[in-house]
Design a protein around this motif. Sequence first.
Motif, PDB file in Angstrom:
ATOM      1  N   GLU A   1     -13.730  -0.567  13.043  1.00  0.00           N
ATOM      2  CA  GLU A   1     -13.451  -1.391  11.865  1.00  0.00           C
ATOM      3  C   GLU A   1     -12.751  -0.584  10.773  1.00  0.00           C
ATOM      4  OE1 GLU A   1     -17.368  -3.598  11.348  1.00  0.00           O
ATOM      5  OE2 GLU A   1     -16.076  -4.463   9.804  1.00  0.00           O
ATOM      6  N   ILE A   2     -13.279   0.599  10.494  1.00  0.00           N
ATOM      7  CA  ILE A   2     -12.686   1.431   9.438  1.00  0.00           C
ATOM      8  C   ILE A   2     -11.271   1.860   9.831  1.00  0.00           C
ATOM      9  CG2 ILE A   2     -12.925   3.601   8.128  1.00  0.00           C
ATOM     10  CD1 ILE A   2     -14.984   1.348   7.535  1.00  0.00           C
ATOM     11  N   ILE A   3     -11.104   2.187  11.102  1.00  0.00           N
ATOM     12  CA  ILE A   3      -9.776   2.574  11.586  1.00  0.00           C
ATOM     13  C   ILE A   3      -8.789   1.422  11.363  1.00  0.00           C
ATOM     14  CG2 ILE A   3      -8.442   3.162  13.666  1.00  0.00           C
ATOM     15  CD1 ILE A   3     -11.069   4.533  14.716  1.00  0.00           C
ATOM     16  N   THR A   4      -9.259   0.214  11.625  1.00  0.00           N
ATOM     17  CA  THR A   4      -8.397  -0.960  11.464  1.00  0.00           C
ATOM     18  C   THR A   4      -8.081  -1.229   9.988  1.00  0.00           C
ATOM     19  OG1 THR A   4      -9.308  -1.859  13.491  1.00  0.00           O
ATOM     20  CG2 THR A   4      -8.186  -3.421  12.053  1.00  0.00           C
ATOM     21  N   ARG A   5      -9.070  -1.049   9.122  1.00  0.00           N
ATOM     22  CA  ARG A   5      -8.844  -1.242   7.671  1.00  0.00           C
ATOM     23  C   ARG A   5      -7.840  -0.215   7.151  1.00  0.00           C
ATOM     24  NH1 ARG A   5     -12.107  -4.977   9.162  1.00  0.00           N
ATOM     25  NH2 ARG A   5     -10.046  -5.632   9.815  1.00  0.00           N
ATOM     26  N   PHE A   6      -7.965   1.027   7.648  1.00  0.00           N
ATOM     27  CA  PHE A   6      -7.021   2.090   7.305  1.00  0.00           C
ATOM     28  C   PHE A   6      -5.604   1.656   7.694  1.00  0.00           C
ATOM     29  CE2 PHE A   6      -4.597   5.394   9.586  1.00  0.00           C
ATOM     30  CZ  PHE A   6      -4.307   6.282   8.563  1.00  0.00           C
ATOM     31  N   PHE A   7      -5.473   1.157   8.910  1.00  0.00           N
ATOM     32  CA  PHE A   7      -4.172   0.723   9.411  1.00  0.00           C
ATOM     33  C   PHE A   7      -3.587  -0.399   8.548  1.00  0.00           C
ATOM     34  CE2 PHE A   7      -1.800  -2.382  11.905  1.00  0.00           C
ATOM     35  CZ  PHE A   7      -0.749  -1.599  12.352  1.00  0.00           C
ATOM     36  N   GLU A   8      -4.409  -1.394   8.236  1.00  0.00           N
ATOM     37  CA  GLU A   8      -3.920  -2.533   7.444  1.00  0.00           C
ATOM     38  C   GLU A   8      -3.381  -2.068   6.092  1.00  0.00           C
ATOM     39  OE1 GLU A   8      -7.004  -6.053   8.887  1.00  0.00           O
ATOM     40  OE2 GLU A   8      -7.707  -4.508   7.553  1.00  0.00           O
ATOM     41  N   LEU A   9      -4.181  -1.242   5.407  1.00  0.00           N
ATOM     42  CA  LEU A   9      -3.767  -0.807   4.072  1.00  0.00           C
ATOM     43  C   LEU A   9      -2.512   0.056   4.118  1.00  0.00           C
ATOM     44  CD1 LEU A   9      -7.246  -0.213   2.484  1.00  0.00           C
ATOM     45  CD2 LEU A   9      -5.436  -1.625   1.491  1.00  0.00           C
ATOM     46  N   ARG A  10      -2.439   0.946   5.104  1.00  0.00           N
ATOM     47  CA  ARG A  10      -1.273   1.826   5.180  1.00  0.00           C
ATOM     48  C   ARG A  10      -0.020   1.053   5.577  1.00  0.00           C
ATOM     49  NH1 ARG A  10      -4.061   6.733   4.219  1.00  0.00           N
ATOM     50  NH2 ARG A  10      -2.223   7.994   4.563  1.00  0.00           N
ATOM     51  N   LEU A  11      -0.184   0.065   6.432  1.00  0.00           N
ATOM     52  CA  LEU A  11       0.974  -0.747   6.807  1.00  0.00           C
ATOM     53  C   LEU A  11       1.460  -1.560   5.601  1.00  0.00           C
ATOM     54  CD1 LEU A  11       2.695  -1.563   9.402  1.00  0.00           C
ATOM     55  CD2 LEU A  11       1.423  -3.695   9.275  1.00  0.00           C
ATOM     56  N   LEU A  12       0.512  -2.153   4.884  1.00  0.00           N
ATOM     57  CA  LEU A  12       0.864  -2.914   3.679  1.00  0.00           C
ATOM     58  C   LEU A  12       1.655  -2.025   2.724  1.00  0.00           C
ATOM     59  CD1 LEU A  12      -2.549  -4.732   3.119  1.00  0.00           C
ATOM     60  CD2 LEU A  12      -0.378  -5.877   3.608  1.00  0.00           C
ATOM     61  N   ASN A  13       1.182  -0.803   2.560  1.00  0.00           N
ATOM     62  CA  ASN A  13       1.844   0.150   1.677  1.00  0.00           C
ATOM     63  C   ASN A  13       3.274   0.439   2.153  1.00  0.00           C
ATOM     64  OD1 ASN A  13       1.920   2.100  -0.469  1.00  0.00           O
ATOM     65  ND2 ASN A  13       1.741   3.669   1.114  1.00  0.00           N
ATOM     66  N   LEU A  14       3.417   0.680   3.454  1.00  0.00           N
ATOM     67  CA  LEU A  14       4.739   1.017   4.002  1.00  0.00           C
ATOM     68  C   LEU A  14       5.731  -0.139   3.882  1.00  0.00           C
ATOM     69  CD1 LEU A  14       3.784   2.886   7.311  1.00  0.00           C
ATOM     70  CD2 LEU A  14       4.793   3.894   5.255  1.00  0.00           C
ATOM     71  N   LEU A  15       5.207  -1.360   3.943  1.00  0.00           N
ATOM     72  CA  LEU A  15       6.110  -2.515   3.953  1.00  0.00           C
ATOM     73  C   LEU A  15       6.260  -3.162   2.578  1.00  0.00           C
ATOM     74  CD1 LEU A  15       5.087  -4.103   7.379  1.00  0.00           C
ATOM     75  CD2 LEU A  15       6.997  -2.566   6.894  1.00  0.00           C
ATOM     76  N   GLY A  16       5.733  -2.482   1.554  1.00  0.00           N
ATOM     77  CA  GLY A  16       5.942  -2.985   0.192  1.00  0.00           C
ATOM     78  C   GLY A  16       4.911  -3.998  -0.281  1.00  0.00           C
ATOM     79  N   TYR A  17       3.760  -4.058   0.385  1.00  0.00           N
ATOM     80  CA  TYR A  17       2.713  -5.000  -0.028  1.00  0.00           C
ATOM     81  C   TYR A  17       1.446  -4.281  -0.480  1.00  0.00           C
ATOM     82  CZ  TYR A  17       5.570  -8.359   2.582  1.00  0.00           C
ATOM     83  OH  TYR A  17       6.591  -9.137   3.043  1.00  0.00           O
ATOM     84  N   ARG A  18       1.590  -3.050  -0.959  1.00  0.00           N
ATOM     85  CA  ARG A  18       0.418  -2.292  -1.382  1.00  0.00           C
ATOM     86  C   ARG A  18      -0.368  -3.093  -2.421  1.00  0.00           C
ATOM     87  NH1 ARG A  18      -0.138   3.760  -2.348  1.00  0.00           N
ATOM     88  NH2 ARG A  18      -1.923   3.957  -3.698  1.00  0.00           N
ATOM     89  N   PRO A  19      -1.644  -3.363  -2.161  1.00  0.00           N
ATOM     90  CA  PRO A  19      -2.401  -4.153  -3.135  1.00  0.00           C
ATOM     91  C   PRO A  19      -2.636  -3.376  -4.433  1.00  0.00           C
ATOM     92  CG  PRO A  19      -3.828  -3.443  -1.325  1.00  0.00           C
ATOM     93  CD  PRO A  19      -2.435  -3.027  -0.965  1.00  0.00           C
ATOM     94  N   VAL A  20      -2.617  -4.092  -5.551  1.00  0.00           N
ATOM     95  CA  VAL A  20      -2.874  -3.476  -6.854  1.00  0.00           C
ATOM     96  C   VAL A  20      -4.383  -3.358  -7.028  1.00  0.00           C
ATOM     97  CG1 VAL A  20      -2.615  -3.771  -9.350  1.00  0.00           C
ATOM     98  CG2 VAL A  20      -0.738  -4.395  -7.809  1.00  0.00           C
ATOM     99  N   ILE A  21      -4.871  -2.141  -7.279  1.00  0.00           N
ATOM    100  CA  ILE A  21      -6.316  -1.916  -7.298  1.00  0.00           C
ATOM    101  C   ILE A  21      -6.832  -1.413  -8.645  1.00  0.00           C
ATOM    102  CG2 ILE A  21      -8.206  -0.600  -6.199  1.00  0.00           C
ATOM    103  CD1 ILE A  21      -6.476  -0.583  -3.649  1.00  0.00           C
ATOM    104  N   ASP A  22      -6.043  -0.606  -9.355  1.00  0.00           N
ATOM    105  CA  ASP A  22      -6.525   0.007 -10.601  1.00  0.00           C
ATOM    106  C   ASP A  22      -6.551  -0.937 -11.792  1.00  0.00           C
ATOM    107  OD1 ASP A  22      -7.038   2.571  -9.653  1.00  0.00           O
ATOM    108  OD2 ASP A  22      -4.897   3.022  -9.639  1.00  0.00           O
ATOM    109  N   ILE A  23      -5.595  -1.843 -11.814  1.00  0.00           N
ATOM    110  CA  ILE A  23      -5.504  -2.757 -12.953  1.00  0.00           C
ATOM    111  C   ILE A  23      -5.493  -4.195 -12.441  1.00  0.00           C
ATOM    112  CG2 ILE A  23      -4.263  -1.168 -14.498  1.00  0.00           C
ATOM    113  CD1 ILE A  23      -1.654  -2.580 -13.622  1.00  0.00           C
ATOM    114  N   CYS A  24      -5.778  -5.134 -13.335  1.00  0.00           N
ATOM    115  CA  CYS A  24      -5.715  -6.544 -12.950  1.00  0.00           C
ATOM    116  C   CYS A  24      -4.252  -6.877 -12.662  1.00  0.00           C
ATOM    117  CB  CYS A  24      -6.247  -7.426 -14.076  1.00  0.00           C
ATOM    118  SG  CYS A  24      -5.941  -9.188 -13.796  1.00  0.00           S
ATOM    119  N   VAL A  25      -4.006  -7.427 -11.487  1.00  0.00           N
ATOM    120  CA  VAL A  25      -2.631  -7.683 -11.067  1.00  0.00           C
ATOM    121  C   VAL A  25      -1.973  -8.762 -11.934  1.00  0.00           C
ATOM    122  CG1 VAL A  25      -3.311  -9.321  -9.255  1.00  0.00           C
ATOM    123  CG2 VAL A  25      -1.183  -8.044  -9.005  1.00  0.00           C
TER     124      VAL A  25
END
Length: 252
Positions: free
Chosen positions: A130-154
């Motif tokens: 599960e963690i491996i898959t979550r890692f993959f999802e987040l890194r792919l999102l980042n690579l493709l320009g969909y990095r979720p905004v986490i520090d501030i309210c989007v």
Amino acid sequence: MSLYKTDAIVLRHYEFDEADKLIVLYTRDYGKVKAVANGARKTKSRLAGGVELFTYNDLLLYQGKSLSTISQCEIKNSFAKLRSDLFKMAYASYLAEVVNEFTVEEEKNESVFALLLATLHLLNDGGDLEIITRFFELRLLNLLGYRPVIDICVECDKELAEVKQLRFSSVAGGLICPQCSKVDQYAMRLSKGTAAIMKRLLTIDYKKLDRLKVPNRSKKELAKILPNYLQSIIEKKLKSLDFIKTLTIVET
Ligand SMILES: [Zn+2]
């Protein structure tokens, strides 16, 4: 028309004619490529092993008028455990489906290739799938320009360090504060710990992933939030999620 060589990972295969298979590959040099493997449905075919799901190959392809044909294949890693273990198979299928859905043909992205290859290694070797898959999802999102905004309210850019009730909005693409919760009634609650883990997963070296401690609560939250976010981007259901869900129900 010409011959070309590239490293490739098998994402999907379809039966094609009586003896042939149509293979969807993610290649290092050309991105997603569809190719015919002549005779691959016959067990004695020299291509049969190389076109198994998730196999990592060095391929020689022949570019035809509309489709490529696999001329030679040399298996670099068959990732056999990804096909012999149902859980690994389910998660690897999800990875392959995500890459297939998020990429277009012949658009090279070496980082996506490297991420997919590294993640298949991690799944094959074991660890927390599960963690491996979550890692993959987040890194792919980042690579493709969909990095979720986490520090501030989007929505309103408010710093979230002091905010207690956080929600993740797939539509907005990140965390939202309570004042902005009306922008997305489907935004999902998540704990501060989960937000911190998302941040960590976006930067962690994959070789250190097995040392990351993730509480069950965060695993549950992320297992809802991230696949949901991915599906909202492609506006489509990811079918292999049902496979994972079925196995998880059987197990518990
Ligand atoms: Zn806000």
